[in-house]
Design a protein around this motif. Structure first.
Motif, short mmCIF file in Angstrom:
data_model
loop_
_atom_site.label_atom_id
_atom_site.label_comp_id
_atom_site.label_asym_id
_atom_site.label_seq_id
_atom_site.Cartn_x
_atom_site.Cartn_y
_atom_site.Cartn_z
N SER A 150 -39.51 87.13 33.85
CA SER A 150 -39.58 88.09 34.21
C SER A 150 -37.90 88.23 34.28
O SER A 150 -37.14 87.83 33.51
CB SER A 150 -39.22 88.51 36.07
OG SER A 150 -40.76 87.70 36.70
N SER A 240 -34.11 96.37 38.47
CA SER A 240 -35.09 96.62 38.06
C SER A 240 -35.89 94.70 37.88
O SER A 240 -34.97 93.99 38.11
CB SER A 240 -34.98 96.97 36.87
OG SER A 240 -34.52 96.49 35.38
N ASN A 242 -38.85 93.11 36.27
CA ASN A 242 -40.02 93.27 35.52
C ASN A 242 -40.26 91.73 34.60
O ASN A 242 -39.70 90.94 34.53
CB ASN A 242 -40.12 94.56 34.81
CG ASN A 242 -39.17 95.41 35.16
OD1 ASN A 242 -39.74 96.25 35.92
ND2 ASN A 242 -38.15 96.31 34.18
#
Length: 244
Positions: A150, A240, A242
């Motif tokens: 990630s 963020s 992701n």
């Protein structure tokens, strides 16, 4: 042994639906003769809107039976047959209630319903091939999961405009974990001309299941009252998170 009221009534279906709220099968962790007994006592599938758990179970057992009897069939008429009659050795339907023995031995088959006897050699071979395919798929999924990473982008805000931002970044980069890699960073102007540190990190998901622990224990240095004890960092915001 669990009991249900007449499954042709709303009371019986409600009891079954409540029972299946946290269960996939009537007893144990795979389909058994208990499921067949209950299924056979039902004239039709329950309404999914009123009895969602019972409907989910009914459709699953129906699908299993379909796999056990793959032929389309030409239709057959049975004089005096009852739509709700269950096999004699699969449970008991009496009056307004039905009893199912959840302690019965349901281990005759590892994966499929054994309805009339032992599997043929062809069926055993097909079952072994199915197991091998599933095992390979699970192994590939496990290997893929190990490689999952990630990318995290976060803002690290100082206490005031006198905070040594270089020291703050150095302290953060000094945090090491197996599966943690700090990336690029930059200073970004925010309120009243103050600077905040925007920094990226890449983590291996299986090695670092919770990035929050790093933020709370290593960056903010929270105490038992969850008060920030860091001399440089006032707060951290995740911009963020992701999957790579």
């Amino acid at each position: 042994m669990v009991s249900f009221a007449d499954l042709s009534t709303a009371k019986g279906l409600k009891e079954l639906d409540t029972f299946l709220l946290t269960r996939s099968y009537i007893s144990g962790y795979q389909a058994s003769r208990d499921d067949l007994a209950v299924f056979g006592a039902m004239a039709s599938g329950p309404a999914a809107k009123e009895y969602p758990h019972a409907a989910r179970w009914y459709n699953h057992i129906k699908a299993l039976l379909g796999e056990s009897f793959p032929g389309e069939g030409a239709g057959v008429g049975l004089a005096g047959a009852s739509a709700s009659a269950a096999p004699a050795d699969s449970g008991a339907v009496t009056g307004a209630g039905m009893d199912v023995d959840v302690n019965s031995d349901s281990s005759d088959s590892d994966d499929d319903l054994d309805l009339f006897g032992e599997m043929t050699e062809e069926e055993k071979k097909a079952q072994e091939e199915k197991k091998a395919i599933i095992a390979k798929a699970k192994a590939r999924a496990a290997e893929k999961e190990k490689k999952c990473k990630s990318l995290i982008v976060m803002d690290v805000k100082p206490w005031d405009d006198e905070t040594d931002m270089a020291k703050m970044e150095a302290d953060i980069r000094a945090i090491t974990r197996d599966g943690l890699l700090w990336g690029s960073s930059k200073l970004v102007t925010f309120a009243f001309g103050m600077k905040k540190l925007q920094i990226t990190a890449v983590i291996e998901d299986t090695k670092i299941p919770s990035f929050d622990e790093i933020i709370e224990n290593d960056i903010l240095l929270l105490d038992e009252d969850e008060e920030v004890q860091s001399d440089h960092v006032q707060s951290v915001d995740i911009l963020s998170f992701n999957k790579l």
